[in-house]
Design a protein around this motif. Structure first.
Motif, PDB file in Angstrom:
ATOM      1  N   ALA A  36       0.833  -1.195   0.000  1.00  0.00           N
ATOM      2  CA  ALA A  36       0.000   0.000   0.000  1.00  0.00           C
ATOM      3  C   ALA A  36       0.868   1.245   0.000  1.00  0.00           C
ATOM      4  CB  ALA A  36      -0.900  -0.017   1.234  1.00  0.00           C
ATOM      5  N   ASP A  37       0.394   2.274  -0.693  1.00  0.00           N
ATOM      6  CA  ASP A  37       1.149   3.517  -0.780  1.00  0.00           C
ATOM      7  C   ASP A  37       0.987   4.338   0.482  1.00  0.00           C
ATOM      8  OD1 ASP A  37       2.060   2.893  -3.243  1.00  0.00           O
ATOM      9  OD2 ASP A  37       0.688   4.192  -4.344  1.00  0.00           O
ATOM     10  N   GLN A  38       1.974   5.186   0.728  1.00  0.00           N
ATOM     11  CA  GLN A  38       1.891   6.208   1.772  1.00  0.00           C
ATOM     12  C   GLN A  38       2.055   7.562   1.100  1.00  0.00           C
ATOM     13  OE1 GLN A  38       5.319   6.372   4.430  1.00  0.00           O
ATOM     14  NE2 GLN A  38       6.501   5.027   3.071  1.00  0.00           N
ATOM     15  N   ASN A  39       1.183   8.487   1.439  1.00  0.00           N
ATOM     16  CA  ASN A  39       1.269   9.837   0.906  1.00  0.00           C
ATOM     17  C   ASN A  39       2.127  10.662   1.839  1.00  0.00           C
ATOM     18  OD1 ASN A  39      -0.482   9.333  -1.317  1.00  0.00           O
ATOM     19  ND2 ASN A  39      -2.230   9.447   0.065  1.00  0.00           N
ATOM     20  N   SER A  40       3.327  10.996   1.368  1.00  0.00           N
ATOM     21  CA  SER A  40       4.317  11.661   2.216  1.00  0.00           C
ATOM     22  C   SER A  40       4.460  13.118   1.808  1.00  0.00           C
ATOM     23  CB  SER A  40       5.672  10.954   2.095  1.00  0.00           C
ATOM     24  OG  SER A  40       5.557   9.587   2.447  1.00  0.00           O
ATOM     25  N   GLU A  41       4.658  13.971   2.798  1.00  0.00           N
ATOM     26  CA  GLU A  41       4.840  15.401   2.539  1.00  0.00           C
ATOM     27  C   GLU A  41       5.720  15.996   3.622  1.00  0.00           C
ATOM     28  OE1 GLU A  41       1.867  19.040   3.018  1.00  0.00           O
ATOM     29  OE2 GLU A  41       1.503  17.984   1.101  1.00  0.00           O
ATOM     30  N   ILE A  42       6.593  16.907   3.228  1.00  0.00           N
ATOM     31  CA  ILE A  42       7.444  17.593   4.193  1.00  0.00           C
ATOM     32  C   ILE A  42       7.627  19.037   3.763  1.00  0.00           C
ATOM     33  CG2 ILE A  42       9.599  16.885   3.038  1.00  0.00           C
ATOM     34  CD1 ILE A  42      10.864  16.751   5.859  1.00  0.00           C
ATOM     35  N   ALA A  43       7.502  19.945   4.721  1.00  0.00           N
ATOM     36  CA  ALA A  43       7.717  21.377   4.483  1.00  0.00           C
ATOM     37  C   ALA A  43       9.078  21.762   5.051  1.00  0.00           C
ATOM     38  CB  ALA A  43       6.617  22.203   5.127  1.00  0.00           C
ATOM     39  N   LEU A  44       9.920  22.376   4.230  1.00  0.00           N
ATOM     40  CA  LEU A  44      11.290  22.693   4.616  1.00  0.00           C
ATOM     41  C   LEU A  44      11.605  24.159   4.326  1.00  0.00           C
ATOM     42  CD1 LEU A  44      13.033  19.567   3.062  1.00  0.00           C
ATOM     43  CD2 LEU A  44      12.615  19.949   5.495  1.00  0.00           C
ATOM     44  N   ALA A  45      12.551  24.682   5.070  1.00  0.00           N
ATOM     45  CA  ALA A  45      13.080  26.015   4.793  1.00  0.00           C
ATOM     46  C   ALA A  45      14.376  25.873   4.005  1.00  0.00           C
ATOM     47  CB  ALA A  45      13.338  26.772   6.096  1.00  0.00           C
ATOM     48  N   TYR A  46      14.480  26.609   2.908  1.00  0.00           N
ATOM     49  CA  TYR A  46      15.679  26.597   2.066  1.00  0.00           C
ATOM     50  C   TYR A  46      16.286  27.996   2.028  1.00  0.00           C
ATOM     51  CZ  TYR A  46      15.344  21.938  -0.045  1.00  0.00           C
ATOM     52  OH  TYR A  46      15.351  20.584  -0.269  1.00  0.00           O
ATOM     53  N   ALA A  47      17.605  28.052   1.900  1.00  0.00           N
ATOM     54  CA  ALA A  47      18.313  29.309   1.655  1.00  0.00           C
ATOM     55  C   ALA A  47      18.669  29.350   0.175  1.00  0.00           C
ATOM     56  CB  ALA A  47      19.559  29.407   2.516  1.00  0.00           C
ATOM     57  N   CYS A  48      18.116  30.315  -0.549  1.00  0.00           N
ATOM     58  CA  CYS A  48      18.315  30.424  -1.995  1.00  0.00           C
ATOM     59  C   CYS A  48      19.129  31.664  -2.321  1.00  0.00           C
ATOM     60  CB  CYS A  48      16.976  30.481  -2.725  1.00  0.00           C
ATOM     61  SG  CYS A  48      15.957  29.005  -2.497  1.00  0.00           S
ATOM     62  N   GLN A  49      20.090  31.513  -3.251  1.00  0.00           N
ATOM     63  CA  GLN A  49      20.995  32.610  -3.590  1.00  0.00           C
ATOM     64  C   GLN A  49      20.459  33.394  -4.782  1.00  0.00           C
ATOM     65  OE1 GLN A  49      23.545  33.356  -1.603  1.00  0.00           O
ATOM     66  NE2 GLN A  49      22.953  31.600  -0.327  1.00  0.00           N
ATOM     67  N   PHE A  50      19.834  34.542  -4.510  1.00  0.00           N
ATOM     68  CA  PHE A  50      19.381  35.460  -5.540  1.00  0.00           C
ATOM     69  C   PHE A  50      20.439  36.540  -5.769  1.00  0.00           C
ATOM     70  CE2 PHE A  50      15.446  33.506  -4.236  1.00  0.00           C
ATOM     71  CZ  PHE A  50      14.665  33.493  -5.388  1.00  0.00           C
ATOM     72  N   PRO A  51      20.407  37.223  -6.921  1.00  0.00           N
ATOM     73  CA  PRO A  51      21.377  38.308  -7.146  1.00  0.00           C
ATOM     74  C   PRO A  51      21.358  39.378  -6.058  1.00  0.00           C
ATOM     75  CG  PRO A  51      20.270  37.753  -9.185  1.00  0.00           C
ATOM     76  CD  PRO A  51      19.575  36.980  -8.113  1.00  0.00           C
ATOM     77  N   SER A  52      20.188  39.607  -5.457  1.00  0.00           N
ATOM     78  CA  SER A  52      20.074  40.609  -4.397  1.00  0.00           C
ATOM     79  C   SER A  52      20.563  40.098  -3.058  1.00  0.00           C
ATOM     80  CB  SER A  52      18.618  41.067  -4.272  1.00  0.00           C
ATOM     81  OG  SER A  52      17.775  39.947  -4.002  1.00  0.00           O
ATOM     82  N   GLY A 164      19.729  19.375  -2.081  1.00  0.00           N
ATOM     83  CA  GLY A 164      19.858  20.603  -2.852  1.00  0.00           C
ATOM     84  C   GLY A 164      18.749  20.787  -3.881  1.00  0.00           C
ATOM     85  N   LEU A 165      18.414  22.038  -4.143  1.00  0.00           N
ATOM     86  CA  LEU A 165      17.366  22.391  -5.105  1.00  0.00           C
ATOM     87  C   LEU A 165      17.915  23.440  -6.063  1.00  0.00           C
ATOM     88  CD1 LEU A 165      14.357  22.375  -6.074  1.00  0.00           C
ATOM     89  CD2 LEU A 165      13.963  24.181  -4.385  1.00  0.00           C
ATOM     90  N   ALA A 166      17.756  23.206  -7.357  1.00  0.00           N
ATOM     91  CA  ALA A 166      18.147  24.183  -8.379  1.00  0.00           C
ATOM     92  C   ALA A 166      16.893  24.621  -9.128  1.00  0.00           C
ATOM     93  CB  ALA A 166      19.164  23.587  -9.339  1.00  0.00           C
ATOM     94  N   LEU A 167      16.732  25.936  -9.298  1.00  0.00           N
ATOM     95  CA  LEU A 167      15.572  26.503  -9.975  1.00  0.00           C
ATOM     96  C   LEU A 167      16.017  27.302 -11.185  1.00  0.00           C
ATOM     97  CD1 LEU A 167      13.630  27.864  -6.863  1.00  0.00           C
ATOM     98  CD2 LEU A 167      13.090  25.790  -8.142  1.00  0.00           C
ATOM     99  N   PRO A 190      18.979  23.275   1.860  1.00  0.00           N
ATOM    100  CA  PRO A 190      18.124  23.250   3.050  1.00  0.00           C
ATOM    101  C   PRO A 190      18.776  23.989   4.209  1.00  0.00           C
ATOM    102  CG  PRO A 190      18.359  21.043   2.106  1.00  0.00           C
ATOM    103  CD  PRO A 190      19.363  21.918   1.421  1.00  0.00           C
ATOM    104  N   ALA A 191      17.981  24.740   4.949  1.00  0.00           N
ATOM    105  CA  ALA A 191      18.488  25.394   6.149  1.00  0.00           C
ATOM    106  C   ALA A 191      18.918  24.325   7.145  1.00  0.00           C
ATOM    107  CB  ALA A 191      17.418  26.301   6.754  1.00  0.00           C
ATOM    108  N   PRO A 192      19.951  24.597   7.958  1.00  0.00           N
ATOM    109  CA  PRO A 192      20.442  23.581   8.902  1.00  0.00           C
ATOM    110  C   PRO A 192      19.444  23.306  10.026  1.00  0.00           C
ATOM    111  CG  PRO A 192      21.555  25.684   9.240  1.00  0.00           C
ATOM    112  CD  PRO A 192      20.720  25.847   8.006  1.00  0.00           C
ATOM    113  N   ASP A 193      19.710  22.232  10.754  1.00  0.00           N
ATOM    114  CA  ASP A 193      18.964  21.876  11.968  1.00  0.00           C
ATOM    115  C   ASP A 193      17.486  21.615  11.699  1.00  0.00           C
ATOM    116  OD1 ASP A 193      21.341  22.216  13.448  1.00  0.00           O
ATOM    117  OD2 ASP A 193      20.940  24.355  13.672  1.00  0.00           O
TER     118      ASP A 193
END
Length: 493
Positions: A36-52, A164-167, A190-193
């Motif tokens: 049987a499947d499990q529907n998994s979800e996680i909310a995370l904080a990421y630090a993204c490097q924008f030009p600003s 890691g996430l690349a956009l 991903p933000a630490p801790d």
């Protein structure tokens, strides 16, 4: 009795074992989990490097996964989505470009861990359709798509965790015209801790009660098994044969060629490896040591089996990764500029444009299974921290080639006996590159002409020779394999 001419014209079905294919298919299971499947979800904080500057971005990853599998059975993430929540501050650079909508292409690295072994898989080409940019507040981009399967070879608990996430963000104006620049590459970590575990899958060992197919009664091949077709499961063989038969049934006379395009979801997977080597600077009569550089590979994006011509053509993709950026590690080099002036500098090779294309051609009707490979990528060279005869020379932060240049590396090998270069097992590739003129060099004075004269190619005779050595691939679908984690190769001169 009549005989169908289409059937009598068929050639034997061939399977390539060299290169990318044996790695991808060696770990495709004969049956997928029915748990049987499990529907998994996680909310995370990421630090993204924008030009600003760095921005905190909320990312929610969700997928449907089996709760348990047997060893060697596929974990196939389904209904995958990556929701990226951009704040108003992160959107200001787009509104400043008169953009009214924003879309994205996302690539999420997912770490598969089983016991003390781990490997990274790339959930690539996740597409987020355009959404309007609000006058106030942030927005959400929802990226979805198909992702590779995974298998685990040892009983116990296995986990999947986003890394890691690349956009690739694409803004558009009200008339759907592009902005300047037309896109923005953003790298996020991903933000630490925080606990990043998306799902835990129980690996229970071999499922009891299952009856193996007769043709897979031989022991499961390992990474050193290079017998013809050793990497194919019974299920994959049947799928490819059925597809070939259906295609040939529609051909009156297939002749000398009958290419069959295999659906990528049957064979596509991801892998990690390292490369290291040397690139000659022809004008300086020296070489730059490159790497070891981490490379992420997506295997078998296009896979064409031509049984009539006895060939298999595979197209894969590869990207360098260094501290979240698409580049090789910085390399400090020393040369005698113009043959007498000692010059040291840090050289960075950045990958630009689409991923590197890895094209492999295998001939399957000879005992050796010869294989040729061509790797093509677009690079930009940046130079900084320059010293001439020990005296610092301020070249600024953007001294680089005026335009990207193409690096083409080629290699040849065979499977029986195994020799030369094979994508799966690594080896040495070599080729030449033309270095364009430089721009953006110098702070108090324009030094573009100096670096162009000292480094850039004058023409074909001055093209720069590159020789790179690749380690064997660590495939995400087999984190317990002998080549995981990926090894560091010893470069050849």
């Amino acid at each position: 009795m009549t005989v169908d001419a289409r059937v009598s014209a068929r050639r034997p079905l061939h399977f390539a074992v060299g290169g990318a294919l044996v790695v991808a298919t060696a770990f495709i299971p004969s049956a997928e989990s029915m748990a049987a499947d499990q529907n998994s979800e996680i909310a995370l904080a990421y630090a993204c490097q924008f030009p600003s500057g760095a921005q905190e971005v909320g990312v929610t990853v969700s997928a449907s996964l089996p709760a348990s599998v047997g060893t060697g059975e596929a974990v196939r993430p389904d209904h995958v989505s990556v929701v990226v929540k951009l704040s108003q501050a992160a959107l200001e650079q787009f509104t400043g470009q008169e953009a009214t909508s924003l879309s994205a292409d996302a690539r999420l690295t997912v770490r598969h861990r089983s016991g003390d072994r781990s490997a990274d898989a790339a959930w690539a080409n996740l597409d987020a359709p355009p959404v309007p940019i609000p006058a106030e507040g942030g927005l959400e981009l929802t990226a979805t798509g198909d992702v590779p399967t995974a298998t685990f070879g040892s009983p116990g608990k296995a986990t999947l965790a986003p890394a890691g996430l690349a956009l690739a963000l694409t803004p558009r104006k009200a008339d759907n015209s592009p902005t300047t620049p037309p896109s923005l590459q953003v790298v996020c970590e991903p933000a630490p801790d925080q606990d990043t575990t998306l799902a835990t899958v129980l690996v229970e060992g071999s499922r009891s009660g299952s009856t193996p197919e007769p043709e897979v009664s031989t022991p499961k091949p390992d990474a050193t098994d290079t017998r013809p077709g050793a990497g194919f499961s019974s299920d994959t063989r049947k799928k490819i044969k059925a597809l070939t038969d259906r295609t040939l049934d529609g051909e009156d006379d297939p002749g000398g060629s009958c290419p069959i395009v295999i659906p990528p979801e049957w064979v596509m997977t991801t892998a990690d490896t390292y490369v290291a080597g040397y690139a000659n600077a022809a004008k300086m009569d020296g070489a730059v040591a490159l790497g070891p550089a981490h490379m992420k590979v997506t295997l078998n994006k296009v896979y064409i089996n031509d049984s009539c011509a006895s060939t298999v053509d595979v197209t894969s993709e590869a990207e360098f990764e260094y501290q979240g950026r698409r580049q090789l590690p910085p390399a400090r080099s020393t040369f005698l500029t113009y043959g007498f002036m000692p010059t040291t500098a840090i050289v960075e090779l950045e990958q630009v444009g689409p991923p590197a294309v890895v094209q492999t051609h295998t001939v399957t009707n000879t005992p050796e299974y010869p294989e040729s490979t061509t790797v093509t990528t677009q690079l930009s060279m940046r130079i900084h921290d320059v010293k001439v005869n020990g005296v610092p020379l301020d070249v600024g932060d953007n001294c680089r080639t005026a335009e990207p240049f193409e690096q083409v590396l080629k290699a040849w090998g065979q499977s029986y006996p195994r020799s030369g270069y094979l994508v799966a097992y690594g080896g040495t590739l070599s080729g030449y590159a033309h270095i364009p003129p430089f721009k953006g060099c110098g702070v108090d004075e324009n030094l573009d002409a100096v670096f162009t004269s000292a480094i850039s190619s004058a023409g074909k005779a001055a093209d720069n020779y590159t020789k790179m050595t690749q380690a064997a691939l660590c495939v995400a679908t087999n984190p317990d394999g002998p080549d995981c984690p990926p090894k560091i190769p010893t470069p050849e001169r």
